[in-house]
Design a protein around this motif. Structure first.
Motif, PDB file in Angstrom:
ATOM      1  N   ASN A   1      23.365  27.558  -4.395  1.00  0.00           N
ATOM      2  CA  ASN A   1      22.621  26.431  -4.228  1.00  0.00           C
ATOM      3  C   ASN A   1      21.512  24.994  -5.424  1.00  0.00           C
ATOM      4  N   LEU A   2      21.123  24.259  -4.924  1.00  0.00           N
ATOM      5  CA  LEU A   2      20.529  23.806  -6.283  1.00  0.00           C
ATOM      6  C   LEU A   2      19.515  24.511  -6.537  1.00  0.00           C
ATOM      7  N   GLU A   3      19.239  25.759  -6.102  1.00  0.00           N
ATOM      8  CA  GLU A   3      17.809  26.895  -6.649  1.00  0.00           C
ATOM      9  C   GLU A   3      18.325  27.469  -7.961  1.00  0.00           C
ATOM     10  N   TYR A   4      19.014  28.226  -7.609  1.00  0.00           N
ATOM     11  CA  TYR A   4      20.123  28.150  -8.708  1.00  0.00           C
ATOM     12  C   TYR A   4      20.494  27.782  -9.961  1.00  0.00           C
ATOM     13  N   MET A   5      20.710  26.125  -9.576  1.00  0.00           N
ATOM     14  CA  MET A   5      20.462  25.047 -10.703  1.00  0.00           C
ATOM     15  C   MET A   5      19.763  24.850 -11.472  1.00  0.00           C
ATOM     16  N   ARG A   6      18.842  25.277 -10.529  1.00  0.00           N
ATOM     17  CA  ARG A   6      17.493  24.818 -11.034  1.00  0.00           C
ATOM     18  C   ARG A   6      16.736  25.766 -12.048  1.00  0.00           C
TER      19      ARG A   6
END
Length: 502
Positions: free
Chosen positions: A135-140
């Motif tokens: 998810n984008l939270e990991y990417m952040r």
């Protein structure tokens, strides 16, 4: 005819996983990747085996389990997906590189990376219709400070352009307080990755896009994402289940149908859109390494479904000691133009065609079925198809019926290979009564029902005694020949062999 000894299943695992033979993929500045990657502490994680139930829903996206993030890695080449002794095998071109797109459709795809052959083998043995996303939270967590492009006002993103042969991207945005769009540019090096974090709309102060270096040694939440290519065979299996009078959902990708590719390394596509030396790569992987053919010799499926004209051409080019009972050329008999893959599908579904190959001094034969590409769902819709010349002739002979079809939005655009598909469901299509009977006969003479065609061909093998349902395993019976893939002197899967082939 080659005298080389084919690799065994176990040898294939190490040979494919470690292959870096194609200089274009693996030397110099690698064209794709690295991408967010993960692995597990256990050698044979139960999470690999326990996947969500298979579904036809193309939007299926479900949280599954966690894994250990290991930062960015290059994607290892892929072996056959599923049971090595499944009676049906499909073969396509090469794995799809979903993470190539740095925005919502690809930004959060992630890939397993294995340092143990047993784990790698276990993953592909249980692969089905899903691919992992995070998810984008990991990417952040991996955003490189100072590379962020911050929204100057509320707004929305427009169509982004990602370079096909360069790490470059153009990001147009429309700010609510401005008449003209604002265009940002971003370039990055292989050690970085660009990710678009803004959705269709964003607020002032949001991160629109940033360069990232994926976080390491953290917990990564994984999601199972349904992939259309792998799902495309499911409706065909459902039709076959009805014909065999067995419970719906009995037949599955990975168990009853294995899936392979002519080429093991992933790319975002296989066309002139991308700077890919197609012939050189195909020559190395298909003709020289022969990974797919070695697997075919090991598996000996009853049926081989060759997906797309490009896959068929590679298959034909690499036949070597194999013999085909038909002219498997992709060219038309009267010209150098491509045959329509739908014609090849009808021919191989209605008339049994085989490829034969030597195994331990005996000739084994596998039935060949050719289909359009699985990546595009419209390829498997019922439709009538005309070459450009045939369509022009129809328009001239039945101008009124042509206008009727056009007004009803039944005429699709021409495809890349010069054919015109007409959106007709068949004899019971609602427009039939509005079309001249003679014109309708011509339309039905050019009609295809892809799912039913393939299902009927598979059922013909049931009637011939080549495909059998096993009431004990609740799957199709395995093909003959021993298999040591799941239990051998290098690894032993916890569940062993569920079909008694070990």
């Amino acid at each position: 005819m080659s005298n080389r000894i084919p690799l065994t299943d176990i040898e294939l695992v190490d040979a494919v996983k470690s292959c870096t033979s194609c200089a274009w993929f693996w030397q110099g500045i690698k064209p794709y990747g690295p991408f967010p990657s993960f692995n597990w502490e256990e050698e044979f994680p139960e999470a690999i085996r326990n996947q969500p139930p298979q579904t036809n829903d193309p939007s299926f996206h479900e949280k599954t389990h966690t894994a250990r993030a290991i930062g960015a890695e290059y994607i290892q080449p892929a072996v056959l997906r599923g049971c090595r002794k499944a009676p049906i095998m499909t073969v396509g071109i090469n794995p799809n590189l979903s993470a190539f797109k740095p925005y919502d459709k690809g930004a959060d795809f992630t890939y397993p990376w294995f340092d143990r052959n047993g784990s790698y083998a276990y993953y592909y043995r249980h692969a089905s219709v899903f691919q992992e996303r995070t998810n984008l939270e990991y990417m952040r967590k991996g955003i490189i400070k100072g590379t962020e492009i911050i929204a100057e006002a509320d707004g929305r993103t427009k169509r982004m352009v990602r370079g096909m042969d360069h790490r470059w991207m153009e990001i147009p945005v429309q700010y609510a307080d401005r008449d003209e769009e604002t265009i940002y540019e971003l370039g990055w090096v292989p050690e970085e990755r660009a990710v678009v974090f803004a959705g269709d709309t964003f607020k002032k102060g949001d991160i629109v896009v940033a360069k990232t270096d994926p976080a390491k040694n953290t917990e990564m939440q994984l999601y199972a994402q349904a992939v259309g290519y792998y799902q495309r065979i499911l409706p065909i299996l459902n039709l076959l289940e009805k014909q065999m009078d067995i419970p719906e959902g009995s037949l599955e990708v990975g168990e009853d149908i294995s899936m392979h590719d002519m080429i093991g390394c992933a790319s975002p596509g296989w066309s002139d859109t991308y700077d890919i030396p197609q012939n050189r790569i195909a020559n190395t992987c298909v003709k020289e390494k022969r990974f797919m053919f070695d697997q075919l010799i090991q598996s000996q499926p009853e049926i081989l479904i060759i997906v797309s004209s490009s896959s068929l051409k590679m298959f034909c080019d690499g036949l070597d000691s194999f013999e085909a009972s038909m002219d498997l050329t992709t060219k038309r008999p009267d010209s150098d133009e491509q045959r329509d893959v739908f014609d090849m599908m009808k021919e191989t579904c209605l008339r049994k065609r085989y490829v034969s190959y030597p195994v331990n001094g005996k000739m084994v034969k596998t039935r060949i079925i050719v289909t359009p590409h699985f990546s595009y769902g419209s390829n498997f819709d019922n439709q009538s198809r005309f070459s450009v010349q045939a369509w022009e002739a129809f328009k001239n002979e039945y101008p009124g019926d042509y206008l009727t079809l056009k007004k009803a939005n039944k005429i699709e655009r021409e495809t890349y290979n010069g054919y015109v598909p007409i959106d007709l469901k068949g004899d019971n299509d609602s427009i039939r009564d509005s079309v001249n009977p003679a014109a309708w006969q011509v339309l039905m003479g050019h009609h295809y029902e892809p799912q039913q065609l393939v299902a009927d061909a598979l059922y013909a093998e049931v009637e011939a005694g080549n495909l059998h349902y096993d009431n004990h395993t609740k799957h199709l019976k395995r093909v003959s020949g021993k298999c040591t893939f799941c239990v051998n002197d290098q690894w032993q899967f916890p569940e062993g062999c569920e079909y008694g082939k070990a």
